[in-house]
Design an enzyme around this catalytic site. Structure first.
Site, PDB file in Angstrom:
ATOM      1  N   GLU A  32       0.757  -1.129  -0.062  1.00  0.00           N
ATOM      2  CA  GLU A  32       0.088  -0.056   0.087  1.00  0.00           C
ATOM      3  C   GLU A  32       1.038   1.287   0.103  1.00  0.00           C
ATOM      4  O   GLU A  32       0.714   2.290   0.754  1.00  0.00           O
ATOM      5  CB  GLU A  32      -0.953  -0.041   1.153  1.00  0.00           C
ATOM      6  CG  GLU A  32      -1.991  -1.235   1.289  1.00  0.00           C
ATOM      7  CD  GLU A  32      -3.057  -1.186   2.268  1.00  0.00           C
ATOM      8  OE1 GLU A  32      -2.694  -0.671   3.399  1.00  0.00           O
ATOM      9  OE2 GLU A  32      -3.994  -1.644   1.891  1.00  0.00           O
ATOM     10  N   ASP A  60      -8.066  -9.194   3.808  1.00  0.00           N
ATOM     11  CA  ASP A  60      -7.942  -8.059   4.606  1.00  0.00           C
ATOM     12  C   ASP A  60      -9.193  -8.187   5.982  1.00  0.00           C
ATOM     13  O   ASP A  60      -9.987  -7.441   5.606  1.00  0.00           O
ATOM     14  CB  ASP A  60      -8.145  -6.790   3.982  1.00  0.00           C
ATOM     15  CG  ASP A  60      -7.456  -5.717   4.863  1.00  0.00           C
ATOM     16  OD1 ASP A  60      -7.122  -5.957   5.919  1.00  0.00           O
ATOM     17  OD2 ASP A  60      -7.352  -4.608   4.247  1.00  0.00           O
ATOM     18  N   GLU A  91     -12.677  -2.522  11.896  1.00  0.00           N
ATOM     19  CA  GLU A  91     -12.552  -1.760  10.645  1.00  0.00           C
ATOM     20  C   GLU A  91     -13.840  -2.316   9.545  1.00  0.00           C
ATOM     21  O   GLU A  91     -14.357  -1.451   8.974  1.00  0.00           O
ATOM     22  CB  GLU A  91     -11.267  -2.020   9.896  1.00  0.00           C
ATOM     23  CG  GLU A  91     -11.147  -1.336   8.622  1.00  0.00           C
ATOM     24  CD  GLU A  91      -9.753  -1.453   7.913  1.00  0.00           C
ATOM     25  OE1 GLU A  91      -8.848  -2.054   8.511  1.00  0.00           O
ATOM     26  OE2 GLU A  91      -9.725  -0.917   6.775  1.00  0.00           O
TER      27      GLU A  91
HETATM   28  C1  BDP Z   1      -6.048  -2.374   5.888  1.00  0.00           C
HETATM   29  C2  BDP Z   1      -6.301  -1.191   6.536  1.00  0.00           C
HETATM   30  C3  BDP Z   1      -5.112   0.011   6.474  1.00  0.00           C
HETATM   31  C4  BDP Z   1      -3.944  -0.707   7.130  1.00  0.00           C
HETATM   32  C5  BDP Z   1      -3.906  -1.995   6.261  1.00  0.00           C
HETATM   33  C6  BDP Z   1      -2.847  -2.665   6.966  1.00  0.00           C
HETATM   34  O1  BDP Z   1      -7.584  -0.646   5.823  1.00  0.00           O
HETATM   35  O2  BDP Z   1      -5.677   1.167   7.065  1.00  0.00           O
HETATM   36  O3  BDP Z   1      -2.887   0.168   6.686  1.00  0.00           O
HETATM   37  O4  BDP Z   1      -4.962  -2.822   6.275  1.00  0.00           O
HETATM   38  O5  BDP Z   1      -2.971  -3.681   7.683  1.00  0.00           O
HETATM   39  O6  BDP Z   1      -7.102  -3.077   6.558  1.00  0.00           O
HETATM   40  O7  BDP Z   1      -1.518  -2.483   6.692  1.00  0.00           O
END
Ligand code: BDP
Length: 714
Positions: free
Chosen positions: A305, A379, A407
């Site tokens: 990301e 996720d 989340e």
């Molecule tokens: C996702 C989240 C994000 C996190 C990412 C992570 O939306 O905010 O940074 O995982 O685990 O679920 O790095």
């Protein structure tokens, strides 16, 4: 002197008791016990026996016993060097100090394990809490208090506990400006600006709560890290927190931003093969350990990301992780290297990418590296199959990463008890080494022989008075700790303990509330993402439904990518005809998941693109079944609400009322999820609603137009 220290600790060492029943006291409330049943507990708590000066940690155990006894039994046990008569509680740290003639042998216990045993020693009798270490005694103390809080029989105790894994850590996703990514309980509790000079009493209350459930590590800030946290100014602040946590057996860890050598070190590269970069990290580690001699190590999100990482320089995860591991090794630190990686430049199914990148690297990581793997391959969804990396890297310790903050499960307002989700994953059979190769046995190292082991939970702790944003979300924090301690713990038994400790031992309350909790996760699956659907939440903040979102730049950020609904059917084909993600699962799972007739129906649409008229086990079509699941989810929440309404008066009004209001929000939002999802999928399938099913309240365009730009946690 001893007494003075204890009194001082009881008076000054802990924050003043909170106002009545606002949730601040969590599961450590110790309200007065019913008189009629208090006698055996009072009899057991006459004297605490501890020869010599107690360490700071043992003093905490004593204060906790005093606090528990005073609160529950209105009696403060005396503290003595020698036992007398009955009602002694021996606190024993170190194998050499185990009283003779008790038959207690600590040899097979982990360093922080403990025994709790009812004993008779000569003319004296009572309860021994013994461990090889002081913190083990503290854990045992909390265990004994829990037995009292839950009204267990404590007259014939024979408890022996060792934790399943070494590292039991809460990951905070807190930013230095106190904004909490995916946080729904206020700001970060770390007040960096006032540290190190002001130590908020809450830090100690936090540590106490964590120790009460066996948590022994905290990574303080976001995995999307800020290199500044590694500068001297912040190391000093971190050290102040470490000092608070140390007596509670908790180590601090920090997230390490891979590009830190450039951002705060003035180097031109962060290439792990560059000797100057290696040296920078080695020196940084030396510096950190000067501030914090027992620093735990680094947690790293790299090449995921948009975060920097070794791949920016043509290196791989091993190159990156091992460089940091080498820097920490002389000090005994570890690296937790996250496997949550996927890239928009990679056309491969997102669910496959982590396995593809990591499995070929098996056996190449240093001994002080744990690869931290989310429970599922996408996720933290309401339901995912277990991550196929578990079992597939026999030469590498894989650490479990659960999400405690919700989340994707309704934020703080939805009552969703997560322990059944954790349990489902831990008990899943990977078949990596034949039948019985559960995820738990991979994580605890027993299946494939790893010696360093761990479990992480992305925390839900914030500055809200009740810590977790809702009273019921405290249960997820609690259950996370209990399950990290014991990977085979039973989610229902944990719920039962938690309800008793947090609210009441009245069976008229406990039974329905535990039932409600146990059904709550499945309810959320039903109203959000039934039958194996996933990631249909609205963009960015993930609040509410957004299955219609198809136009975001990155394909794998679009719900359409995940459900792939078209006029023929719905679901992601992960068989050989599709992305072939099933090939990442061992036999017989590969075949089981790959066959539309044998895949568990609750994972059907995760693995298959299924025609709308596909006949389900019930005889109904997929379309009918999908709409029923959505509807059932709303009904389940309505039932939870009705159950709660029947419990008024059984607990304090303040917590009762907030929970009632939150259940109201949950029902409204469950209806929103159901109606909008049915309206949208109907616009794709073109099929009529099954007979008797209430139509969505509005049309799909109405739902599409809903926007929540300020939803929290984004
Ligand atoms: C996702 C989240 C994000 C996190 C990412 C992570 O939306 O905010 O940074 O995982 O685990 O679920 O790095």
């Amino acid at each position: 002197m001893l007494r003075l220290i204890i009194i001082a600790l009881s008076v000054f060492g802990l924050a003043a008791p909170a106002q009545a029943e606002d949730g601040y006291e969590l599961w450590l409330r110790y309200p007065p016990m019913e008189r009629a049943i208090a006698k055996p507990y009072r009899d057991a708590m006459q004297r605490i026996i501890l020869p010599g000066e107690p360490s700071e940690t043992l003093s905490l155990a004593i204060s906790e016993l005093e606090r528990g006894a005073t609160g529950m039994l209105d009696r403060t046990p005396s503290i003595d060097e020698d036992a007398k008569g009955r009602g002694n509680i021996w606190l024993v740290s170190g194998s050499d100090n185990v009283p003779a003639d008790t038959g207690i042998d600590l040899t097979d216990l982990a360093e922080d394990g403990y025994v709790i045993r009812t004993v008779t020693i000569g003319k004296t009798s009572g309860i021994v809490i013994a461990s090889k270490s002081d913190v083990g005694v503290l854990y045992g103390t909390f265990h004994l208090l829990r037995l009292m809080q839950t009204r267990a029989d404590i007259t014939e105790l024979n408890v022996s506990e060792s934790p399943s894994v070494d590292v039991r850590i809460m990951n905070h996703w807190d930013n230095l400006d106190r904004y909490v990514e995916r946080g729904y309980s206020g700001q970060s509790i770390w007040d960096w600006h006032k540290l190190p000079d002001y130590i908020d009493p809450r830090y100690e209350d936090y540590a106490r709560a964590q120790a009460s459930i066996g948590i022994n590590g905290v990574s303080l800030i976001n995995v999307n890290s800020d290199a500044m946290v590694l500068t001297p100014m912040y190391l000093e602040k971190t050290a102040a927190l470490a000092d608070v946590f140390r007596p509670y057996g908790i180590k601090v860890y920090q997230t390490a931003r891979f590009s830190a050598p450039m951002e705060i070190g003035g180097l031109e590269t962060a290439d792990p093969a560059d000797p100057a970069v290696q040296q920078w990290w080695a020196e940084k580690a030396d510096e950190i350990y000067q501030y914090i001699p027992d620093f735990g190590g680094f947690l790293v999100k790299a090449n995921s990301e948009g975060q920097p990482g070794p791949q920016d320089y043509g290196r791989n995860h091993v190159d990156g992780a091992n460089m940091l591991a080498d820097a920490l090794a002389p000090h005994g630190g570890i690296v937790m290297w996250r496997a949550f990686v996927y890239s928009e430049h990679d056309d491969e199914d997102r669910a496959k990418q982590a396995y593809t990148q990591f499995v070929p690297l098996d056996g190449q990581f240093r001994d002080n590296v744990l690869v931290q793997v989310k429970n599922g391959a996408i996720d933290f969804q309401p339901r995912e199959p277990f991550h196929p990396m578990f079992g597939a890297m026999p030469e590498t310790p894989l650490m479990m990463e659960f999400q405690v903050t919700k989340e994707y499960l309704g934020f703080a307002t939805h009552l969703v008890y997560l322990a059944p989700l954790y349990e489902e994953v831990l008990e899943a059979d990977t078949y990596a080494e034949g039948e019985g190769s559960t995820v738990a046995s991979v994580v605890d190292g027993s299946l494939q022989g790893q010696s360093l082991t761990g479990v992480a939970g992305v925390g839900n702790v914030g500055s809200d008075r009740n810590w977790s944003g809702s009273h019921f979300d405290q249960a997820n924090w609690y259950a996370f700790g209990r399950m990290a301690w014991d990977l085979h713990a039973d989610s229902e038994a944990i719920a039962d303990d938690w309800v008793r400790m947090t609210f009441s031992n009245d069976p008229a309350f406990v039974t329905p509330v535990v039932d409600m909790m146990m059904g709550s996760r499945e309810a959320a699956v039903n109203y959000m993402t039934p039958l194996g659907l996933a990631h249909l939440m609205a963009t960015g903040h993930h609040y509410g439904p957004g299955p219609w979102v198809c136009d975001l730049g990155r394909p794998e950020w679009n719900p359409c990518y995940y459900h792939k609904a078209d006029e023929n059917g719905i679901g992601f084909d992960r068989t050989e005809t599709g992305s072939d993600a099933i090939s990442q699962y061992a036999e017989p799972l590969h075949d089981l998941y790959g066959d539309i007739d044998t895949v568990p129906e609750n994972l059907l649409l995760w693995f298959h693109h299924v025609p709308w008229d596909h006949e389900m086990k019930s005889g109904a079509t997929l379309w009918e079944e999908l709409t029923r699941h959505y509807t059932l989810g709303v009904e389940q929440v309505a039932d939870m609400r009705a159950t709660w309404a029947g419990l008024e008066g059984l607990i304090d009004d303040g917590r009762y009322a907030q929970i009632a209001a939150f259940l109201g929000i949950q029902e409204k939002e469950a209806q929103w999820w159901r109606d909008s999802s049915i309206a949208y999928f109907q616009s794709i399938s073109g099929l009529p609603l099954p007979d008797g099913l209430a139509p969505p309240e509005k049309d799909v365009e109405y739902y599409k137009a809903i926007s929540h730009p300020f939803a929290p946690g984004n």
